[in-house]
Design an enzyme around this catalytic site. Structure first.
Site, PDB file in Angstrom:
ATOM      1  CB  SER A  31      -4.186  -3.465  11.475  1.00 51.86           C
ATOM      2  OG  SER A  31      -3.091  -4.273  11.867  1.00 51.86           O
ATOM      3  CE1 TYR A  49      -3.198  -4.388   6.128  1.00 55.11           C
ATOM      4  CE2 TYR A  49      -1.803  -4.302   8.072  1.00 55.11           C
ATOM      5  CZ  TYR A  49      -3.018  -4.587   7.479  1.00 55.11           C
ATOM      6  OH  TYR A  49      -4.055  -5.058   8.239  1.00 55.11           O
TER       7      TYR A  49
END
Length: 244
Positions: free
Chosen positions: A141, A154
């Site tokens: 990401s 995360y």
């Protein structure tokens, strides 16, 4: 462009029940790849397999269960004799300020985004050896490059994915196994546990967010390169996403 012919290649796609995983499966099948669809939601991957026909094999399993992972890749070996692409796409994120977060949510993210990825990767490596152009590709990401408020754990898992791939690339390069990481920005998917759907929709509309198909094209671009070519890292984000 001169690209590798992917006809007859074998791929395992985790998190194939929706979003990037489902889009990747569709595009790979369109390129002649035989795809094993992996996800926990059996009804979703069964429906996708029915759509894709004989080129898709659905296997319902949880990447956080080491026994199920071992059974998956044993079946791939028995059925196909080997593997050309492992696409580690399964993942989840729980939004919230870290000071008020729950350890149970930390574990969910770490177990899926990191430990599940590690387990799938280690188990797949023997099936990838000796296959020209074999590749391990994983979804990280932009949050694996930049910290984003509300996504601390995360982001920590995605930073770990990037670091793992940088090292794994060096360990497997001599075997001819390519190791690639894809880092999407905002994407129109179901992703975002405990984030109000309206808030996600507003953010994605304001950014003109990527589609899952955009990310799938990045994967196939990397995979279809000549076996001597490694596209090590792909950072892809919406043009309007000028901050992480």
């Amino acid at each position: 462009m001169k690209m590798q012919d992917l006809t007859g290649k074998i791929a395992v796609v985790t998190g194939a029940s929706s979003g990037i995983g489902a889009a990747a499966a569709r595009l790979l099948v369109a390129e002649g790849v035989r795809v094993v669809l992996v996800a926990r939601r059996r009804e979703r991957i069964d429906a996708l397999a029915a759509e894709l026909g004989d080129s898709a094999t659905p296997i319902a399993m949880d990447v956080t269960d080491a026994g199920q992972v071992e059974a998956l890749f044993s079946r791939v070996r028995e059925t196909f004799g080997g593997l050309d692409l492992l696409f580690n796409n399964a993942g989840l994120g729980v939004f919230g300020d870290f000071a008020n977060s729950e350890p149970a949510d930390w574990r969910r993210m770490i177990d899926t985004n990191l430990l599940g990825l590690l387990t799938c990767t280690r188990t797949a490596i023997p099936l990838l050896r000796g296959r020209a152009g074999a590749m391990i590709a994983s979804v990280s990401s932009t949050g694996g490059r930049y910290g984003v408020e509300g996504w601390s754990v995360y982001c920590a898992t995605k930073y770990a994915v990037v670091g793992f791939h940088e090292t794994l690339r060096k360990e497997l390069g001599a075997d001819g196994i390519r190791v690639s990481v894809i880092e999407p920005g905002a994407v129109w998917t179901e992703f975002g546990h405990n984030v109000p759907a309206e808030a996600l929709r507003d953010r994605r509309q304001s950014l003109d967010a990527l589609t899952p198909e955009d990310v799938a094209q990045a994967l196939v671009y990397a995979f279809a390169q000549h076996p001597r070519v490694l596209v090590q890292e792909i950072l892809v984000r919406p043009v309007r996403q000028v901050a992480p």
